[in-house]
Design an enzyme around this catalytic site. Structure first.
Site, mmCIF file in Angstrom:
data_model
loop_
_atom_site.group_PDB
_atom_site.id
_atom_site.type_symbol
_atom_site.label_atom_id
_atom_site.label_comp_id
_atom_site.label_asym_id
_atom_site.label_seq_id
_atom_site.Cartn_x
_atom_site.Cartn_y
_atom_site.Cartn_z
ATOM 1 N N ASN A 377 -35.521 -20.457 -22.655
ATOM 2 C CA ASN A 377 -34.381 -19.550 -22.764
ATOM 3 C C ASN A 377 -34.838 -18.115 -23.022
ATOM 4 O OD1 ASN A 377 -31.324 -19.246 -23.099
ATOM 5 N ND2 ASN A 377 -32.084 -18.368 -25.008
ATOM 6 N N ARG A 380 -35.745 -16.459 -19.810
ATOM 7 C CA ARG A 380 -34.585 -16.140 -18.975
ATOM 8 C C ARG A 380 -33.786 -14.957 -19.499
ATOM 9 N NH1 ARG A 380 -33.968 -21.904 -19.019
ATOM 10 N NH2 ARG A 380 -32.433 -21.663 -20.679
ATOM 11 N N ASN A 383 -35.759 -10.318 -20.129
ATOM 12 C CA ASN A 383 -35.658 -9.274 -19.103
ATOM 13 C C ASN A 383 -34.916 -9.871 -17.912
ATOM 14 O OD1 ASN A 383 -36.007 -7.261 -17.193
ATOM 15 N ND2 ASN A 383 -38.139 -6.864 -17.713
ATOM 16 N N TYR A 395 -38.677 -18.426 -6.907
ATOM 17 C CA TYR A 395 -38.354 -19.820 -7.204
ATOM 18 C C TYR A 395 -37.412 -20.421 -6.159
ATOM 19 C CZ TYR A 395 -36.765 -23.906 -9.830
ATOM 20 O OH TYR A 395 -36.454 -25.180 -10.218
ATOM 21 N N SER A 418 -45.903 -13.864 -12.233
ATOM 22 C CA SER A 418 -45.636 -12.983 -13.368
ATOM 23 C C SER A 418 -46.908 -12.673 -14.145
ATOM 24 C CB SER A 418 -44.595 -13.624 -14.280
ATOM 25 O OG SER A 418 -44.298 -12.794 -15.378
ATOM 26 N N HIS A 422 -48.628 -8.922 -14.494
ATOM 27 C CA HIS A 422 -48.815 -8.337 -15.824
ATOM 28 C C HIS A 422 -50.284 -8.008 -16.080
ATOM 29 C CE1 HIS A 422 -44.709 -9.713 -16.672
ATOM 30 N NE2 HIS A 422 -44.736 -8.946 -17.748
#
Length: 571
Positions: A377, A380, A383, A395, A418, A422
């Site tokens: 959670n 999600r 950001n 996805y 991701s 980063h």
């Protein structure tokens, strides 16, 4: 006595009334919030996808085709509705606004402590912001680079799509035409927008903040260009499949003004039309930009008072396990403050300021991530802007290509993309490759995503989430700061601050190898998978942490020992 009993009873009744009032208000707030969230979601699902009002009218067949396309390509895609940012609503409550006032008071104390210490040490008030001047160096070149990037994104993707869409409907070689222009677009994404800005940053040795401006804008513009092409190409393909349609494809090509608005809008999902507010509150814009400036000075004082003195002294001495543990825990407070400042400055103030100037009405850039009881959670809700892009274009597209058979692989792909992006940002901006964030994200992040899943409820899981988040921020600040100073002040012949990572790994691996060699029952395993695994781990460690490995070799390798020949051979 009767008066005292009466007063005590009245006080008891007053306390009961206050408790009852607080309980009722808490229940009322939670029920109203749940009702409003469900109402917004229900209205968004019932609201049809907007059709651009600036285009010429479409025929009924084209409208049905577009509705079918939107339903098939997006499913329950991102729906933009009018809603405020969560912190703007919470700051209307005096109890929540007090927390904001506490952070302002802490900033004032940072400023006072800096002034007092400088006055005691220097005998005068030192007001030079040398760190800010350094990190934002070469700013005119930064502005020129950004203008070139923006103009290229404004011209190249729009021109390529306009050319492709205008000729695809008429061309007899549509596939070759698509491959040609698609290859040009990918070449532009990789070379023009990917390589050239990075080359300018590295070639001119931009300082960290200037690097972050260029690299973050590079990533943002690449994601926006992908979204623009991804959302508009299926419309042209769907219209081309209708063989009986003789209508022109020009109504499906968005106008340039829509594309320019999207490049500035605080979203990464392209739509032809967004919900808009009627007016611009310039006082709101000014307050948000001032808050961004305040967060910038806040971060400056956090680094000046909490980070630089600690790591500057550490870089001049040998490092051991005790110093490492103390450094991690001492870095938790600045790490958490930097996390809060980055969230508040960018996701709340900066995005809301641009949304207000553009009258962009959907302000859900984040959700209540601080109430998360699971890392799933948290990912999600932290950001929402980036999460939407990863969800719909990585996805969902992966599930569409795999026909919804590999959901776990799709989730792993999202984490990998991701983490790689980063780590790329940090490596370019700091000037060295040190994959701490990548390892934390891919190892602990993936593990916590499955362990602390959505079925975990209750306050204890929120405490666990915050504890892991605090500890992770301390590790990131500690290790990256150490490596920053090690890259600049520590000669190659000394033991680096990260050398004990290498020492621990090498000693453990060498101990396993020695035990395998000495044990009679494990003679057959000398060249087996286990020994090969040790060698593979050595190679990976040398590739990822060459400076730490070299320092560990120099500290652990007496010239007359067999282990010295082994370690120096690996080196």
């Amino acid at each position: 006595m009767e008066v005292e009993r009466l007063i005590s009873k009245k006080l008891q009744l007053k306390r009961k009334a206050e408790h009852l009032k607080s309980d009722l208000m808490r229940q009322f707030d939670s029920q109203v919030l749940e009702f409003m969230d469900s109402l917004i979601e229900e209205s968004a699902s019932l609201e049809p996808a907007p059709v651009p009002a600036v285009f010429s009218p479409l025929s009924d067949k084209e409208r049905s085709k577009l509705r079918h396309l939107q339903g098939s390509s997006h499913g329950q895609g991102k729906q933009f509705v009018v809603r405020r940012s969560l912190l703007d609503e919470l700051f209307e409550v005096n109890h929540i606004r007090t927390i904001y006032h506490m952070f302002i008071a802490l900033l004032i104390l940072f400023i006072l402590s800096t002034l007092v210490v400088d006055f005691i040490d220097e005998g005068r008030l030192v007001l030079d912001f040398d760190l800010l001047v350094y990190v934002f160096g070469q700013f005119p070149l930064v502005v020129i680079t950004w203008i070139c990037m923006f103009l290229s994104v404004l011209v190249v993707p729009y021109s390529l799509f306009h050319t492709w869409a205008s000729h695809y409907h008429e061309s007899s070689h549509g596939t070759l035409w698509s491959l040609l222009l698609g290859s040009l677009f990918l070449l532009y994404q990789g070379l023009g927008l990917g390589f050239l800005p990075t080359f300018v940053v590295v070639k001119n040795s931009f300082p960290p903040a200037s690097c972050f401006i260029i690299i973050l804008e590079q990533v943002r513009l690449m994601m926006k260009a992908h979204s623009y092409i991804r959302e508009n190409v299926p419309k042209v393909l769907a219209l081309a499949k209708d063989q009986s349609s003789s209508s022109p494809v020009s109504p499906l090509i968005p106008q340039l003004s829509n594309y320019i608005y999207f490049l500035f809008a605080p979203t990464l999902i392209y739509r032809d039309k967004y919900p808009r507010n009627p007016v611009i509150r310039w006082s709101y814009v000014a307050s948000k930009l001032l808050q961004v400036l305040g967060c910038l000075f806040y971060a400056y004082y956090v680094f000046v008072r909490l980070c630089i003195p600690q790591f500057r002294s550490i870089s001049q001495q040998l490092f051991d396990l005790r110093a490492m543990v103390l450094c991690v825990f001492n870095s938790i407070l600045p790490g958490v403050l930097v996390l809060f400042l980055a969230f508040f400055a960018f996701l709340h103030c900066w995005l809301n300021a641009f949304a207000e100037m553009l009258r962009f009405a959907d302000r859900m850039f984040y959700k209540d991530w601080w109430n998360s009881t699971s890392f799933a959670n948290y990912y999600r809700t932290w950001n929402v802007v980036v999460h939407d892009w990863l969800y719909y274009y990585v996805y969902c597209d992966f599930l569409w290509m795999s026909k919804k058979r590999f959901r776990a692989a799709g989730m792993l792909l999202v984490f990998t993309v991701s983490a790689v992006v980063h780590e790329y940002i940090l490596a370019i901006c700091f000037g060295f490759f040190y994959p701490v964030l990548f390892c934390l994200f891919m190892c602990f992040g993936m593990m916590f995503n499955f362990i602390l899943h959505d079925r975990r409820k209750g306050p204890i899981w929120n405490v666990i989430m915050w504890t892991a988040l605090f500890l992770g921020q301390g590790v990131i600040i500690c290790l990256y700061s150490q490596e920053w100073y090690a890259q600049r002040y520590c000669p190659l012949q000394e033991v680096y601050t990260t050398a004990h990572l290498g020492k621990t790994f090498i000693l453990g691996s060498y101990f396993i190898a020695v035990q395998i060699k000495k044990s009679k029952s494990f003679k057959l395993l000398r060249c087996s998978l286990r020994s090969n695994l040790v060698f593979t781990c050595h190679v990976l460690f040398l590739a990822l942490f060459p400076r730490a490995a070299e320092a560990a070799f120099l500290e652990l390798s007496p010239p007359d020992q067999p282990s010295s020949r082994l370690l120096r051979g690996c080196n």
